[in-house]
Scaffold this motif. Structure first.
Motif, PDB file in Angstrom:
ATOM      1  N   UNK A 171      62.683 -35.961  27.270  1.00  0.00           N
ATOM      2  CA  UNK A 171      61.969 -37.185  27.633  1.00  0.00           C
ATOM      3  C   UNK A 171      60.614 -36.784  28.230  1.00  0.00           C
ATOM      4  N   UNK A 172      59.539 -37.024  27.481  1.00  0.00           N
ATOM      5  CA  UNK A 172      58.201 -36.635  27.914  1.00  0.00           C
ATOM      6  C   UNK A 172      57.416 -37.791  28.535  1.00  0.00           C
ATOM      7  N   UNK A 173      58.110 -38.853  28.908  1.00  0.00           N
ATOM      8  CA  UNK A 173      57.420 -40.056  29.382  1.00  0.00           C
ATOM      9  C   UNK A 173      56.487 -39.774  30.552  1.00  0.00           C
ATOM     10  N   UNK A 174      56.875 -38.881  31.448  1.00  0.00           N
ATOM     11  CA  UNK A 174      56.053 -38.608  32.637  1.00  0.00           C
ATOM     12  C   UNK A 174      54.710 -38.001  32.282  1.00  0.00           C
ATOM     13  N   UNK A 175      54.630 -37.318  31.130  1.00  0.00           N
ATOM     14  CA  UNK A 175      53.388 -36.656  30.735  1.00  0.00           C
ATOM     15  C   UNK A 175      52.631 -37.403  29.637  1.00  0.00           C
ATOM     16  N   UNK A 176      53.345 -37.904  28.648  1.00  0.00           N
ATOM     17  CA  UNK A 176      52.681 -38.499  27.483  1.00  0.00           C
ATOM     18  C   UNK A 176      52.872 -40.006  27.373  1.00  0.00           C
ATOM     19  N   UNK A 177      53.829 -40.558  28.144  1.00  0.00           N
ATOM     20  CA  UNK A 177      54.091 -41.995  28.055  1.00  0.00           C
ATOM     21  C   UNK A 177      55.017 -42.384  26.920  1.00  0.00           C
ATOM     22  N   UNK A 178      55.488 -41.411  26.162  1.00  0.00           N
ATOM     23  CA  UNK A 178      56.399 -41.717  25.052  1.00  0.00           C
ATOM     24  C   UNK A 178      57.738 -42.199  25.610  1.00  0.00           C
ATOM     25  N   UNK A 179      58.182 -43.362  25.147  1.00  0.00           N
ATOM     26  CA  UNK A 179      59.423 -43.926  25.661  1.00  0.00           C
ATOM     27  C   UNK A 179      60.653 -43.330  24.992  1.00  0.00           C
ATOM     28  N   UNK A 180      60.506 -42.856  23.753  1.00  0.00           N
ATOM     29  CA  UNK A 180      61.651 -42.316  23.010  1.00  0.00           C
ATOM     30  C   UNK A 180      61.722 -40.799  23.174  1.00  0.00           C
ATOM     31  N   UNK A 181      62.926 -40.240  23.259  1.00  0.00           N
ATOM     32  CA  UNK A 181      63.063 -38.782  23.335  1.00  0.00           C
ATOM     33  C   UNK A 181      62.456 -38.113  22.106  1.00  0.00           C
ATOM     34  N   UNK A 182      61.915 -36.922  22.303  1.00  0.00           N
ATOM     35  CA  UNK A 182      61.306 -36.179  21.198  1.00  0.00           C
ATOM     36  C   UNK A 182      62.055 -34.866  21.010  1.00  0.00           C
ATOM     37  N   UNK A 183      62.189 -34.457  19.768  1.00  0.00           N
ATOM     38  CA  UNK A 183      62.912 -33.234  19.455  1.00  0.00           C
ATOM     39  C   UNK A 183      62.097 -31.988  19.770  1.00  0.00           C
ATOM     40  N   UNK A 184      62.811 -30.912  20.087  1.00  0.00           N
ATOM     41  CA  UNK A 184      62.185 -29.630  20.360  1.00  0.00           C
ATOM     42  C   UNK A 184      62.957 -28.542  19.633  1.00  0.00           C
ATOM     43  N   UNK A 185      62.238 -27.493  19.203  1.00  0.00           N
ATOM     44  CA  UNK A 185      62.874 -26.377  18.503  1.00  0.00           C
ATOM     45  C   UNK A 185      62.197 -25.084  18.914  1.00  0.00           C
ATOM     46  N   UNK A 186      62.814 -23.974  18.557  1.00  0.00           N
ATOM     47  CA  UNK A 186      62.267 -22.660  18.906  1.00  0.00           C
ATOM     48  C   UNK A 186      61.359 -22.112  17.815  1.00  0.00           C
ATOM     49  N   UNK A 187      61.138 -22.872  16.750  1.00  0.00           N
ATOM     50  CA  UNK A 187      60.311 -22.397  15.649  1.00  0.00           C
ATOM     51  C   UNK A 187      58.831 -22.386  16.055  1.00  0.00           C
ATOM     52  N   UNK A 188      58.104 -21.421  15.492  1.00  0.00           N
ATOM     53  CA  UNK A 188      56.673 -21.320  15.764  1.00  0.00           C
ATOM     54  C   UNK A 188      55.953 -22.546  15.216  1.00  0.00           C
ATOM     55  N   UNK A 189      54.881 -22.944  15.879  1.00  0.00           N
ATOM     56  CA  UNK A 189      54.111 -24.111  15.464  1.00  0.00           C
ATOM     57  C   UNK A 189      52.651 -23.727  15.291  1.00  0.00           C
ATOM     58  N   UNK A 190      51.934 -24.570  14.558  1.00  0.00           N
ATOM     59  CA  UNK A 190      50.508 -24.328  14.355  1.00  0.00           C
ATOM     60  C   UNK A 190      49.741 -24.618  15.648  1.00  0.00           C
ATOM     61  N   UNK A 191      48.550 -24.065  15.741  1.00  0.00           N
ATOM     62  CA  UNK A 191      47.719 -24.292  16.924  1.00  0.00           C
ATOM     63  C   UNK A 191      47.375 -25.776  17.045  1.00  0.00           C
ATOM     64  N   UNK A 192      47.335 -26.258  18.274  1.00  0.00           N
ATOM     65  CA  UNK A 192      47.042 -27.666  18.520  1.00  0.00           C
ATOM     66  C   UNK A 192      47.200 -27.982  19.993  1.00  0.00           C
ATOM     67  N   UNK A 193      47.133 -29.271  20.373  1.00  0.00           N
ATOM     68  CA  UNK A 193      47.311 -29.648  21.778  1.00  0.00           C
ATOM     69  C   UNK A 193      48.641 -29.140  22.325  1.00  0.00           C
ATOM     70  N   UNK A 194      48.607 -28.548  23.506  1.00  0.00           N
ATOM     71  CA  UNK A 194      49.803 -27.943  24.075  1.00  0.00           C
ATOM     72  C   UNK A 194      50.927 -28.960  24.256  1.00  0.00           C
ATOM     73  N   UNK A 195      50.604 -30.165  24.704  1.00  0.00           N
ATOM     74  CA  UNK A 195      51.637 -31.170  24.948  1.00  0.00           C
ATOM     75  C   UNK A 195      52.328 -31.601  23.666  1.00  0.00           C
ATOM     76  N   UNK A 196      51.717 -31.356  22.525  1.00  0.00           N
ATOM     77  CA  UNK A 196      52.327 -31.727  21.241  1.00  0.00           C
ATOM     78  C   UNK A 196      53.106 -30.578  20.613  1.00  0.00           C
ATOM     79  N   UNK A 197      53.088 -29.416  21.263  1.00  0.00           N
ATOM     80  CA  UNK A 197      53.798 -28.259  20.708  1.00  0.00           C
ATOM     81  C   UNK A 197      55.305 -28.498  20.770  1.00  0.00           C
ATOM     82  N   UNK A 198      55.977 -28.473  19.606  1.00  0.00           N
ATOM     83  CA  UNK A 198      57.409 -28.774  19.549  1.00  0.00           C
ATOM     84  C   UNK A 198      58.273 -27.623  20.058  1.00  0.00           C
ATOM     85  N   UNK A 199      57.663 -26.472  20.322  1.00  0.00           N
ATOM     86  CA  UNK A 199      58.450 -25.350  20.840  1.00  0.00           C
ATOM     87  C   UNK A 199      58.232 -25.146  22.335  1.00  0.00           C
ATOM     88  N   UNK A 200      57.692 -26.174  23.021  1.00  0.00           N
ATOM     89  CA  UNK A 200      57.450 -26.069  24.454  1.00  0.00           C
ATOM     90  C   UNK A 200      58.093 -27.252  25.193  1.00  0.00           C
TER      91      UNK A 200
END
Length: 301
Positions: free
Chosen positions: A108-137
């Motif tokens: 649940x990233x609501x405190x940081x991004x305001x997203x109300x729905x849970x977001x999935x996370x994985x250990x796979x490497x991701x492309x460069x981009x905004x840190x808060x959008x990194x799915x492996x963090x």
């Protein structure tokens, strides 16, 4: 000091003959400044305490860490970059971490991004981009909704995304707070913009009420005709109040107590101009009342 000024003005009103309602209004105005300052201070402190409590609820006090091949329960403040944190559903993330192992993890990233729905996370490497959008963090201040994971810590305390956002809000870190702590309390008492605004409000009340005290000396007659400077006690009381306002604006010991900032010549000129404008507006009202009285009595219009 403002209380002393208010008390002195009340004494001047009580002992003056004849008693001048303008002096009484000035005394009440100075007292209102004190009450206003105390009320704002109380509200800020109360808000800071509530903010502190909310933050403490969002940031875990303890976490499970893998050190030396063993699972250890540690205070979150003892986390350092490189620690491997174990996370399960229901855990609050204690630091900014990069996932190295994840099983059906959602957060649940609501405190940081305001997203109300849970977001999935994985250990796979991701492309460069905004840190808060990194799915492996995963990030401090967020919660694990489902799954389990192992994650390597790369930022703690005020170095986290959560800590940076809170620091940017202007709330300073209290004295003695460690590098891993979240800054809170004091609200904006050390913010120069806040101090300048508070000082302008207080000085504006004192100056405007001095001009108002001059205006209310007469109901219909022009104060210029009655004698703008004919009441030395009123002038002394008003000058004393403005002098005390200047003292809490310029003297460092009083600045620390009242959370004020020094005003420049332009600030005082603007406040004086606004006060004079109020006096001029009341003079216009009195002129209109006199004209209406003459008209009602059948005199020239």
């Amino acid at each position: 000091m403002l209380l002393l000024a208010s008390a002195g003005t009340f004494v001047i009103y009580a002992t003056g003959r004849p008693r001048d309602t303008g002096t009484l209004q000035l005394a009440v105005a100075i007292l209102c400044v004190v009450v206003l300052n105390a009320s704002i201070g109380f509200a800020q402190e109360y808000s800071a305490e509530r903010t502190s409590e909310s933050l403490q609820a969002m940031v875990p006090h303890r976490c499970r860490v893998l050190r030396g091949g063993e699972v250890t329960d540690l205070p979150a403040a003892d986390l350092v970059p490189g620690d491997v944190v174990l996370l399960e559903a229901g855990d609050a993330v204690p630091a900014d971490c990069r996932l190295v192992e994840a099983h059906d993890v959602t957060v649940n990233n609501a405190a940081l991004t305001g997203e109300s729905a849970p977001v999935g996370r994985s250990a796979q490497a991701v492309d460069a981009g905004p840190l808060l959008r990194a799915r492996n963090c995963v990030f401090m201040g967020t919660d694990v909704i489902s799954g389990s994971a192992r994650a390597v810590t790369f930022a703690t305390g005020t170095a986290t995304e959560f800590g940076r956002i809170f620091t940017a809000s202007g709330l300073p870190r209290p004295a003695g707070q460690g590098a891993t702590g979240i800054p809170y309390a004091q609200f904006t008492a050390d913010d120069p913009v806040y101090r300048k605004a508070i000082t302008l409000v207080q000085a504006g009340i004192v100056v405007s009420q001095f001009f108002n005290a001059l205006a209310v000396r007469t109901e219909r007659e022009s104060i210029v005709r009655a004698g703008l400077f004919s009441n030395p006690w009123l002038l002394a009381a008003g000058g004393f109040g403005i002098l005390l306002m200047a003292a809490i604006s310029y003297l460092p010991p009083l600045q620390a107590v009242f959370h004020t900032a020094p005003l420049n010549a332009t600030d005082w000129a603007v406040l004086a101009a606004l006060g004079a404008l109020l006096l001029a507006a009341d003079e216009a009202r009195k002129a209109w009342l006199r004209r209406r009285t003459v008209t009602a009595q059948g005199g020239p219009s």
